[in-house]
Design a protein around this motif. Structure first.
Motif, PDB file in Angstrom:
ATOM      1  N   GLN A   1       0.603   5.273   0.157  1.00  0.00           N
ATOM      2  CA  GLN A   1      -0.404   6.250   0.564  1.00  0.00           C
ATOM      3  C   GLN A   1       0.165   7.662   0.523  1.00  0.00           C
ATOM      4  N   THR A   2      -0.354   8.469  -0.402  1.00  0.00           N
ATOM      5  CA  THR A   2       0.014   9.884  -0.585  1.00  0.00           C
ATOM      6  C   THR A   2       1.528  10.102  -0.485  1.00  0.00           C
TER       7      THR A   2
ATOM      8  N   GLN B   1       0.851  -1.194   0.000  1.00  0.00           N
ATOM      9  CA  GLN B   1       0.000   0.000   0.000  1.00  0.00           C
ATOM     10  C   GLN B   1       0.887   1.246   0.000  1.00  0.00           C
TER      11      GLN B   1
ATOM     12  N   SER C   1      -0.587   7.398  -4.722  1.00  0.00           N
ATOM     13  CA  SER C   1      -1.284   6.379  -3.940  1.00  0.00           C
ATOM     14  C   SER C   1      -1.715   5.231  -4.856  1.00  0.00           C
TER      15      SER C   1
ATOM     16  N   GLY D   1       4.041  10.849   3.449  1.00  0.00           N
ATOM     17  CA  GLY D   1       3.324   9.673   2.978  1.00  0.00           C
ATOM     18  C   GLY D   1       3.901   8.404   3.571  1.00  0.00           C
TER      19      GLY D   1
END
Length: 273
Positions: free
Chosen positions: A5-6, A3, A21, A56
């Protein structure tokens, strides 16, 4: 599994990767495309922790990779192997020793200094080279090999790490079409046979469509496309590359058949002129 994320990376006032993302729920072969300067290499370097994110997070099986330091960070880099466009081999060292460098993170300092390797590691290195079709090159110096052979040695070195993820940063950018095809087929086989995640930065659309399960398009540091190869239409490609109506996929092709067809069309056009 993975994953992102940002994820953001800035260099002074310039933003190389801007709030990227995406998530991957199982081992896939993913192609990341975009023009030079789009942020592809920076993204891979952050995934491998060669470069720190400005903000992030990266999660792998729930573990925060962006928070790792010291020995834990080095362990992650063993689990997330990196293959570079420039091969990064030791030119005057023999091929099998270059492959064995993939075990450096789990060897003692003394063994590293005296270039000592367990017999089972040497046998495993030769098995990997055989799998990639270059076991006969094992005793040669790396500098004596062709570009395509050297890139396969780099892939073998990555496999010696027994990684969960392989990151390939423009692995075929400096190769001719025949060797580019061999290298991409090798990466695809590794993904399918070993069930490993492969994320490769690529310049060409035909390569991404042919070998990847999923394609991520980047423009100016942002992810502007994330879909299947079938969804990567010429119109979508124009948006990713910021190109006009005259955009030609053939101009960026690495596929031998496409190149042959393009050459034939040029010859025909010349004959009619």
């Amino acid at each position: 599994m993975l994953q992102v994320q940002t994820l953001t990376k800035t260099f002074g006032e310039r933003t190389a990767v801007d709030r990227a993302s995406f998530s991957v729920d199982q081992p896939r072969m993913i192609g990341v495309i975009g023009r030079s300067g789009a942020g592809k290499s920076t993204l891979l370097r952050m995934l491998n922790r060669l470069s720190d994110a400005s903000s992030g997070t990266i999660l792998f099986n729930g573990r925060d990779i962006t928070a790792l330091k010291g020995a834990e960070r080095r362990k992650w880099q063993s689990r997330c192997a990196m293959i570079f466009q420039q091969f990064n081999l030791v030119p005057r060292m023999d091929v099998v020793s270059n492959v064995l460098h993939g075990t450096l993170n789990r060897r003692s300092t003394l063994a590293t200094m005296f270039n000592l390797y367990p017999t089972e590691d040497i046998h495993h290195a030769i098995e990997i080279l055989d799998r990639l079709g270059i076991a006969d090159q094992a005793p040669k110096r790396a500098e004596a090999l062709s570009g395509g052979q050297q890139q396969r040695v780099a892939i073998a070195r990555a496999l010696m790490q027994d990684p969960a993820v392989i990151l390939a940063d423009e692995p075929i950018a400096s190769l001719d079409p025949m060797n580019a095809q061999i290298v991409m087929e090798a990466l695809r086989r590794i993904h399918e046979e070993d069930d490993r995640m492969v994320i490769a930065n690529l310049h060409t659309l035909d390569t991404a469509r042919r070998y990847c399960d999923r394609v991520i398009g980047m423009r100016d540091g942002r992810i502007v496309f994330d879909g299947t190869p079938e969804q990567l239409t010429t119109g979508v490609a124009r948006d990713i590359y910021g190109a006009g109506a005259d955009f030609s996929e053939a101009a960026t092709s690495t596929e031998i058949a496409t190149l042959d067809r393009t050459d034939a069309e040029r010859l025909k056009a010349g004959a009619l002129a």
